[in-house]
Design a protein around this motif. Structure first.
Motif, PDB file in Angstrom:
ATOM      1  N   THR A   1       0.843  -1.190   0.000  1.00  0.00           N
ATOM      2  CA  THR A   1       0.000   0.000   0.000  1.00  0.00           C
ATOM      3  C   THR A   1       0.878   1.240   0.000  1.00  0.00           C
ATOM      4  N   ASP A   2       0.609   2.141  -0.921  1.00  0.00           N
ATOM      5  CA  ASP A   2       1.350   3.400  -0.988  1.00  0.00           C
ATOM      6  C   ASP A   2       0.912   4.278   0.177  1.00  0.00           C
ATOM      7  N   PRO A   3       1.816   4.610   1.113  1.00  0.00           N
ATOM      8  CA  PRO A   3       1.410   5.379   2.290  1.00  0.00           C
ATOM      9  C   PRO A   3       0.963   6.797   1.956  1.00  0.00           C
TER      10      PRO A   3
ATOM     11  N   GLN B   1       2.545   1.092  -7.138  1.00  0.00           N
ATOM     12  CA  GLN B   1       2.908   0.666  -8.484  1.00  0.00           C
ATOM     13  C   GLN B   1       4.126   1.450  -8.949  1.00  0.00           C
ATOM     14  N   VAL B   2       5.109   0.753  -9.483  1.00  0.00           N
ATOM     15  CA  VAL B   2       6.274   1.413 -10.059  1.00  0.00           C
ATOM     16  C   VAL B   2       5.894   1.992 -11.411  1.00  0.00           C
ATOM     17  N   VAL B   3       6.247   3.262 -11.641  1.00  0.00           N
ATOM     18  CA  VAL B   3       5.869   3.959 -12.868  1.00  0.00           C
ATOM     19  C   VAL B   3       7.021   3.880 -13.871  1.00  0.00           C
ATOM     20  N   ASN B   4       6.761   3.384 -15.037  1.00  0.00           N
ATOM     21  CA  ASN B   4       7.758   3.238 -16.093  1.00  0.00           C
ATOM     22  C   ASN B   4       8.183   4.616 -16.602  1.00  0.00           C
ATOM     23  N   GLN B   5       9.434   4.989 -16.328  1.00  0.00           N
ATOM     24  CA  GLN B   5       9.924   6.302 -16.738  1.00  0.00           C
ATOM     25  C   GLN B   5      10.392   6.335 -18.190  1.00  0.00           C
ATOM     26  N   LEU B   6      10.344   5.182 -18.865  1.00  0.00           N
ATOM     27  CA  LEU B   6      10.673   5.147 -20.293  1.00  0.00           C
ATOM     28  C   LEU B   6       9.437   5.217 -21.170  1.00  0.00           C
TER      29      LEU B   6
ATOM     30  N   PHE C   1      13.737   9.463  -9.962  1.00  0.00           N
ATOM     31  CA  PHE C   1      13.666   8.483  -8.880  1.00  0.00           C
ATOM     32  C   PHE C   1      12.365   8.643  -8.100  1.00  0.00           C
ATOM     33  N   SER C   2      11.981   9.896  -7.861  1.00  0.00           N
ATOM     34  CA  SER C   2      10.739  10.153  -7.128  1.00  0.00           C
ATOM     35  C   SER C   2       9.521   9.761  -7.940  1.00  0.00           C
ATOM     36  N   GLN C   3       9.507  10.134  -9.222  1.00  0.00           N
ATOM     37  CA  GLN C   3       8.355   9.848 -10.069  1.00  0.00           C
ATOM     38  C   GLN C   3       8.168   8.353 -10.306  1.00  0.00           C
ATOM     39  N   SER C   4       9.249   7.591 -10.248  1.00  0.00           N
ATOM     40  CA  SER C   4       9.165   6.161 -10.540  1.00  0.00           C
ATOM     41  C   SER C   4       8.555   5.349  -9.396  1.00  0.00           C
ATOM     42  N   ASN C   5       8.546   5.927  -8.198  1.00  0.00           N
ATOM     43  CA  ASN C   5       8.100   5.226  -6.979  1.00  0.00           C
ATOM     44  C   ASN C   5       9.101   4.157  -6.526  1.00  0.00           C
ATOM     45  N   LEU C   6      10.298   4.142  -7.116  1.00  0.00           N
ATOM     46  CA  LEU C   6      11.306   3.182  -6.675  1.00  0.00           C
ATOM     47  C   LEU C   6      11.741   3.452  -5.234  1.00  0.00           C
ATOM     48  N   GLY C   7      11.788   4.730  -4.867  1.00  0.00           N
ATOM     49  CA  GLY C   7      12.169   5.075  -3.512  1.00  0.00           C
ATOM     50  C   GLY C   7      11.181   4.545  -2.490  1.00  0.00           C
ATOM     51  N   VAL C   8       9.889   4.678  -2.808  1.00  0.00           N
ATOM     52  CA  VAL C   8       8.864   4.160  -1.904  1.00  0.00           C
ATOM     53  C   VAL C   8       8.963   2.635  -1.799  1.00  0.00           C
ATOM     54  N   LEU C   9       9.186   1.987  -2.949  1.00  0.00           N
ATOM     55  CA  LEU C   9       9.323   0.529  -2.954  1.00  0.00           C
ATOM     56  C   LEU C   9      10.511   0.086  -2.115  1.00  0.00           C
ATOM     57  N   LEU C  10      11.665   0.733  -2.313  1.00  0.00           N
ATOM     58  CA  LEU C  10      12.849   0.389  -1.532  1.00  0.00           C
ATOM     59  C   LEU C  10      12.628   0.648  -0.052  1.00  0.00           C
ATOM     60  N   ALA C  11      11.954   1.759   0.254  1.00  0.00           N
ATOM     61  CA  ALA C  11      11.716   2.100   1.650  1.00  0.00           C
ATOM     62  C   ALA C  11      10.830   1.062   2.332  1.00  0.00           C
TER      63      ALA C  11
END
Length: 510
Positions: free
Chosen positions: A53-55, A62-67, A363-373
């Motif tokens: 769940t995205d806090p 969901q990870v957003v495809n930046q390509l 990095f922020s827009q991709s949601n990778l940071g949230v996933l890693l966190a």
């Protein structure tokens, strides 16, 4: 110069570090590579469902495809804004404008020399370290002024000059995150930390002085510990190291001319009057400096919002006054020249910041940071490690990385989007994570030849002992590095464990 036992091992280890570090790309290109990694990772990971769940939204993460076409056009459309609105840039440049004037007119030079000149011989070591710490407010002034003066002053007092250089180097670089006076590094790191924290909580804001109480009191620790290490370990070891017979006559230049002394007196008077004016204007409960709740230090209070402009004024006013009375300022052109030179010195910083801003955005827009966190926080929780061990791990990892990547802002821009939200998920505040980072970042500066000023310090040593090398300097500074990282980390844990505030309050509660 005779080598101490084990110094050959230190030289071999440093040679390995130097070879490894030289293979790394320039920090700017490092962030270009990281941007490509983010794009590729976001594309690959966007096809998976993580059941998290995205806090921030309460919906599925969901990870957003930046390509994707949409993401790439948004990236290009916001590239200028990403750079221009990147928080650390403005605050650092504004502070450096004022500091540049104070450096150019000679105010900082004269003030540091004066502090060293009036010190009793038995207090030389703590005073040299203190001046090194204070010099942090003037960017690189400590490296080019305080460190060579440390050698000159010790030599003039009949002490080993390399011990003076070591003490000054420890204060300027090893204790880089300890300072009684707020400087540009405070809002710079706070801005990066805030960006990382907003990955989890977009509404969070951090105070620019969110580590001030800790870093100010840390100055006492660094001075005392540096004093002990210099007088009890480093200088006795140097007693068997003979000085070259043909030492070049050193210009002890701690003495000020009559004109410089007059300029310094009036400059310091202007600084005191400025601070008194600020205190008087803030004293009234109805002062415009106070926030909505009547506090000077509450988040959103005009005084807190003006920290960077106040740093600017704290240097530009006495800098101009000093220049007028000492003769280094004859027209407004001299003031502008000081600001211009300071901006010249920031050119490389701006190049790095451009690429860091684009990396942070993607990095922020991709949601990778949230996933890693979330995944990292879950992993740490599963391990059940005490928070103190986690904080210690951050210090040690940062110190290790600092051996290869010297820029404090570049490292923190890389680590903050991962560490800050990950530790927030464990209930560890961004302020505490930032403080742990600052310890690791400071304490290994003095043992890595990849630090830009390390070779310069070797040259300073060679003025007295010509065959001083990288291994010699590293062996000399290693006791400081080990002592600082161990005791400073313990001090942070005690500070935190006692429930003491690390700095001025931010917009969250833990």
């Amino acid at each position: 110069m005779s080598e101490a036992p084990g110094n050959s091992f230190a030289q071999r280890a440093l040679a390995f570090v130097e070879r490894t570090g030289n293979r790394l790309p320039d920090p700017a290109m490092l962030f270009v590579a990281l941007l490509l990694v983010v794009w590729l990772a976001s594309w690959l990971l966007s096809y998976f469902d993580y059941g998290l769940t995205d806090p921030r939204t309460g919906g599925p993460l969901q990870v957003v495809n930046q390509l994707s076409a949409t993401a790439m056009t948004q990236f290009l459309g916001s590239m200028v804004t990403n750079f221009a609105h990147f928080h650390p840039i403005g605050v650092v440049l504004v502070a450096m404008l004022g500091i540049g004037v104070a450096e150019h007119t000679g105010f900082i030079n004269a003030a540091l020399r004066s502090m060293l000149r009036v010190t009793a011989s038995w207090l030389l070591t703590p005073m040299v370290i203190l001046v090194g710490i204070v010099s942090h407010t003037a960017a690189d002034a400590g490296y080019v002024l305080v460190i060579p003066l440390g050698g000159v002053i010790f030599y003039s007092a009949g002490r080993h000059p390399l011990a003076g250089i070591a003490a000054a180097f420890a204060g300027v670089s090893g204790g880089f995150s300890a300072n009684f006076i707020p400087s540009a590094i405070d809002p710079m790191l706070q801005g990066i930390t805030q960006t990382g924290a907003q990955i989890i909580d977009p509404a969070i804001t951090l105070n620019p002085l969110n580590n001030y109480f800790f870093t100010a009191t840390s100055s006492v620790l660094i001075i005392g510990l540096g004093w002990l290490i210099t007088d009890k370990f480093v200088e006795p070891r140097l007693a068997s190291t003979p000085l070259d017979e043909d030492i070049v006559d050193q210009d002890s230049s701690t003495e000020l001319t009559a004109q410089q002394s007059r300029g310094l007196r009036y400059a310091l008077l202007s600084m005191v009057l400025s601070l008194l004016l600020l205190a008087v204007s803030a004293w009234s409960p109805e002062s415009a400096w106070r926030g909505a709740n009547g506090s000077l230090t509450e988040l959103g209070a005009p005084l807190m919002a003006s920290i960077v402009p106040l740093i600017f004024l704290l240097f530009v006013i006495p800098g101009i006054v000093y220049g007028i009375f000492s003769g280094t300022v004859t027209s407004s052109r001299d003031v502008i020249e000081g600001m211009t030179q300071s901006m010249h010195s920031m050119a490389y910083y701006l190049v790095i910041m451009f690429f860091i801003a684009q990396f942070v955005y993607a990095f922020s827009q991709s949601n990778l940071g949230v996933l890693l966190a979330l995944q990292g926080g879950a992993g740490l929780q599963a391990l059940g490690l005490p928070s103190a061990m986690t904080i210690t791990g951050i210090v040690l990892l940062t110190g290790l990385l600092n051996l290869f990547v010297g820029s404090a802002s570049a490292k923190w821009a890389l680590l903050a989007p991962i560490f800050v939200p990950m530790l927030m998920s464990l209930g560890i505040s961004p302020d505490l994570t930032q403080a742990a980072y600052r310890i690791g970042d400071s304490t290994t500066n003095i043992i890595t030849p990849l630090m830009p000023y390390f070779p310069l310090v070797v040259v300073y040593c060679q003025r007295y002992v010509k065959n001083t090398g990288i291994g010699t300097l590293t062996a000399m500074m290693l006791p400081y590095s080990l002592g600082f990282i161990i005791l400073w980390t313990l001090y942070l844990l005690l500070f935190w464990g006692a429930g003491l505030p690390l700095g001025l309050q931010s917009s969250y509660t833990y």
